[in-house]
Design an enzyme around this catalytic site. Structure first.
Site, PDB file in Angstrom:
ATOM      1  N   HIS A 188       0.818  -1.217   0.000  1.00 26.58           N
ATOM      2  CA  HIS A 188       0.000   0.000   0.000  1.00 26.58           C
ATOM      3  C   HIS A 188       0.842   1.254   0.000  1.00 26.58           C
ATOM      4  CE1 HIS A 188      -3.258  -2.815   0.783  1.00 26.58           C
ATOM      5  NE2 HIS A 188      -3.925  -1.944   0.061  1.00 26.58           N
ATOM      6  N   ARG A 295     -10.478   4.388  -0.945  1.00 32.02           N
ATOM      7  CA  ARG A 295      -9.983   3.487   0.112  1.00 32.02           C
ATOM      8  C   ARG A 295     -10.291   4.112   1.468  1.00 32.02           C
ATOM      9  NH1 ARG A 295      -5.746   2.151  -3.903  1.00 32.02           N
ATOM     10  NH2 ARG A 295      -5.511  -0.100  -3.954  1.00 32.02           N
ATOM     11  N   ARG A 331     -15.343   2.250  -0.891  1.00 36.68           N
ATOM     12  CA  ARG A 331     -15.114   0.897  -0.392  1.00 36.68           C
ATOM     13  C   ARG A 331     -15.155   0.950   1.126  1.00 36.68           C
ATOM     14  NH1 ARG A 331      -9.724  -2.285  -1.343  1.00 36.68           N
ATOM     15  NH2 ARG A 331      -8.751  -0.650  -0.121  1.00 36.68           N
ATOM     16  N   GLU A 429     -11.755 -10.246  -5.054  1.00 37.88           N
ATOM     17  CA  GLU A 429     -10.317 -10.260  -4.780  1.00 37.88           C
ATOM     18  C   GLU A 429      -9.888 -11.526  -4.039  1.00 37.88           C
ATOM     19  OE1 GLU A 429      -9.150  -6.864  -2.434  1.00 37.88           O
ATOM     20  OE2 GLU A 429     -10.970  -6.916  -1.241  1.00 37.88           O
ATOM     21  N   ASP A 453      -4.981  -8.149  -4.474  1.00 38.31           N
ATOM     22  CA  ASP A 453      -5.196  -9.280  -3.566  1.00 38.31           C
ATOM     23  C   ASP A 453      -5.500 -10.559  -4.328  1.00 38.31           C
ATOM     24  OD1 ASP A 453      -4.702  -8.528  -0.887  1.00 38.31           O
ATOM     25  OD2 ASP A 453      -6.393  -7.148  -1.018  1.00 38.31           O
ATOM     26  N   ARG A 463       1.814 -10.494  -0.903  1.00 36.11           N
ATOM     27  CA  ARG A 463       2.167  -9.278  -1.648  1.00 36.11           C
ATOM     28  C   ARG A 463       3.135  -8.391  -0.876  1.00 36.11           C
ATOM     29  NH1 ARG A 463      -3.638  -5.959  -1.692  1.00 36.11           N
ATOM     30  NH2 ARG A 463      -2.496  -4.038  -1.964  1.00 36.11           N
ATOM     31  N   CYS A 500     -10.122  -2.612 -10.299  1.00 38.93           N
ATOM     32  CA  CYS A 500      -9.601  -1.483  -9.521  1.00 38.93           C
ATOM     33  C   CYS A 500      -8.224  -1.792  -8.939  1.00 38.93           C
ATOM     34  CB  CYS A 500     -10.578  -1.079  -8.420  1.00 38.93           C
ATOM     35  SG  CYS A 500     -10.774  -2.335  -7.173  1.00 38.93           S
TER      36      CYS A 500
HETATM   37  C1  PEP Z   1      -6.876  -4.961  -4.579  1.00 42.43           C
HETATM   38  O1  PEP Z   1      -6.698  -5.830  -3.734  1.00 42.43           O
HETATM   39  O2  PEP Z   1      -6.637  -5.120  -5.798  1.00 42.43           O
HETATM   40  C2  PEP Z   1      -7.393  -3.638  -4.191  1.00 42.43           C
HETATM   41  C3  PEP Z   1      -7.731  -2.733  -5.084  1.00 42.43           C
HETATM   42  O3  PEP Z   1      -7.455  -3.348  -2.866  1.00 42.43           O
HETATM   43  P1  PEP Z   1      -6.163  -3.027  -1.964  1.00 42.43           P
HETATM   44  O4  PEP Z   1      -4.986  -2.872  -2.876  1.00 42.43           O
HETATM   45  O5  PEP Z   1      -6.457  -1.771  -1.225  1.00 42.43           O
HETATM   46  O6  PEP Z   1      -6.084  -4.231  -1.101  1.00 42.43           O
HETATM   47 MG    MG Z   2      -7.549  -5.645  -1.764  1.00 39.85          MG
END
Ligand code: PEP
Ligand code: MG
Length: 541
Positions: A188, A295, A331, A429, A453, A463, A500
């Site tokens: 993130h 987010r 979200r 996801e 995810d 990740r 997304c």
């Molecule tokens: C994802 O998991 O692709 C997503 C958009 O959410 P985040 O990256 O905030 O987990």
């Molecule tokens: Mg995610």
């Protein structure tokens, strides 16, 4: 000149001074002390100093953000005068013969625990305040500065690693680039750097002592290089590159105001991913047709307690108003895994990415969830709002969510609060949601595929793990097949499907996704115009 190699996690070039980021020490050692009187006096001296700091902060905040927001510092100052609090610390120093830092930390934990179990919401929220004053006091006793680091001018920030909560608390106007020794591309922190439109480097093995502090450097997010004390020639080369990038950006400006439509005429929703009200400005500047992913958890991460319904409402309302009638998909809180906030008090987990996060927490902590939903529904009176739920794995979860939403609506109705119809979608996801997307499509208004995810769970690759970065194949056929299946499932039930995750901005896949039938791309604001350029030149059939 010294060149450190790493990997670019967000493109761009930054030229500036290096600042080494020091993490706040978290653990407090328990030490035996002999002179109880001196230690107690040291505690009171620190306490008085903390009160002085809080008084000054109150005065500063009063001028900058008004009385209502400044009041918290006054509350903290008064807590330091609380006889029970003082007595507890004094007793601990005396009876257990321990250092003041330890007594303050333990008392803080005990009081926070006590507050967090109280019925009254107001009292429960005080738990975080007690922790905050303890931290301030411990920092003073240790001779450290508790205030957030402030950098006079923008810097290239170098750290061992940065957590999302550390990143959100930085003064972003003062950061030119992030460079981390650890880190992975889809963390993130890297995503935040991309949203901010600044270069980020990961896996750069630089020394974190003060040898680099204050030196001039270039952070090259394209090549993944940190060039320390560049020669005049090299510096000039980078300055030229910055001007060239600027010109390219200018050229893309001609795409502003254009419809996003494929060469064979399919209209595509091209939206922005944002994490704050400030990012919304960037979404608008880059001509986003909507917000495809807000987010909301960053609202939770920047606080030391749950944000109140009113605080959230003000933020959502402001986003919705700024987007002036364009769709805003909020979200719901996706805290957990790498996005941790201490006050959530999630017990330590072996596998946080497979743990207590996102919708799992929300369905468990219903009052918190309902507060957020109410804030979102209230904001719907000011524009076009949609909600999406993260980390779904079953139809049952969707049904549970629907029941909570019904409760929320009837409570709003009973209070005479107005709201509009709100579309409700889910993130795809998890592999489970992907596989049963044909069933889930019957229950929701849209799908948004979270490839970040989805990749981690389909490939069983954390990740956050830098060791696995080199085998993390974001173009893996299993993932692409899954995207295709999810889009197909959506269309069969007449709903739309978008992406997304970060893969939505991967220009080498844009045409593939269009041919699969993807209807929406939600990308970091700076990627909107490049993706539009690509879509205009691609066919969907
Ligand atoms: C994802 O998991 O692709 C997503 C958009 O959410 P985040 O990256 O905030 O987990
Ligand atoms: Mg995610």
């Amino acid at each position: 000149m010294v060149v450190y190699d790493g990997k670019g996690a967000s493109s761009g070039i930054a030229i500036g001074t290096i600042k080494i980021y020091q993490k706040q020490e978290q653990t407090v050692a328990r030490l035996h002390i002999d002179d109880i009187k001196a230690e107690t006096a040291r505690f009171h001296k620190g306490r008085e100093e903390a009160q002085k700091q809080l008084e000054a902060l109150y005065e500063k905040a009063l001028l900058e953000v008004g009385e209502a927001n400044a009041a918290i510092f006054e509350v903290h100052r008064m807590m330091l005068e609380d006889p029970d609090y003082m007595e507890s610390v004094e007793n601990m120093i005396e009876l257990q013969e321990v250092n003041a830092e330890y007594a303050v930390a333990s008392t803080g934990d005990n009081f926070a625990q006590m507050f967090s179990q109280m019925e009254d919401t107001y009292m429960r929220e005080r738990a975080a305040d007690v922790k905050d004053i303890s931290e301030r006091l411990i920092a003073i006793l240790r001779g450290e500065e508790k205030e957030k680091e402030e950098y006079g001018r923008p810097v290239i920030l170098i750290a061992e690693d940065l957590t999302p909560s550390e990143t959100v608390q930085l003064d972003k106007s003062k950061v030119l680039s992030f460079v981390t020794v650890q880190g992975v591309s889809n963390s993130h922190t890297a995503i935040l750097a991309r949203t901010m439109g600044i270069p980020a480097l990961i896996g750069v093995k630089v020394p974190l002592d003060d040898t680099l502090d204050g030196k001039i450097a270039v952070s090259d997010g394209f090549e993944g290089k940190l060039v320390v004390e560049p020669t005049e020639d090299v510096l000039q080369k980078y300055r030229d590159k910055v001007s060239q990038l600027e010109r390219k950006k200018q050229l893309l400006q001609k795409l502003k105001g254009k419809e996003t439509v494929t060469s064979d005429g399919k209209k595509i929703k091209l939206y922005a991913n944002v994490g704050s009200v400030a990012d919304v400005m960037s979404a608008l500047q880059n001509d986003a047709a909507g917000i495809g992913l807000f987010r909301s958890e960053f609202l939770y991460l920047e606080k030391d307690r749950y944000p109140t319904q009113e605080e959230q409402f003000q933020v959502y309302k402001s986003v919705v108003e700024n987007m002036a009638g364009r769709r805003v998909i909020i979200r719901t809180c996706d805290v957990g895994a790498d996005k941790q906030a201490d006050y959530f008090q999630v017990p330590k987990e072996e596998n946080p990415a497979l743990g207590y996060r996102a919708i799992r927490i929300c369905l468990d902590r219903k009052e918190m969830f309902k507060d957020q939903l109410k804030a979102i529904f209230r904001a719907s009176a000011f524009g076009k709002v949609a909600i999406m739920y993260p980390m779904i794995i079953s139809v049952d979860e969707v049904l549970q969510i629907k029941a909570v939403v019904e409760e929320v609506k009837s409570e709003l109705d009973a209070s005479g609060i107005e709201y509009e119809a709100v579309e409700q979608g889910i993130m795809i996801e998890t592999p489970a949601a992907g596989v049963i997307s044909d069933l889930l499509a019957k229950e929701v208004d849209f799908f948004s595929i979270g490839t970040n995810d989805l990749t981690q769970y389909m490939l069983a690759i954390d990740r956050q793990n830098p060791l696995l970065e080199k085998i993390n194949d974001t173009h893996h056929p299993a993932l692409l097949r899954m995207v295709e299946w999810v889009v197909k499932s959506a269309h069969k039930e007449g709903i739309w499907a978008g992406i997304c995750g970060e893969l939505g901005a991967d220009l080498s896949l844009t045409e593939t996704f269009l041919k699969m039938g993807v209807d929406e791309f939600s990308v970091t604001p700076n990627a909107i115009l490049p993706v539009r350029e690509k879509i205009l030149a691609s066919a969907a059939r």
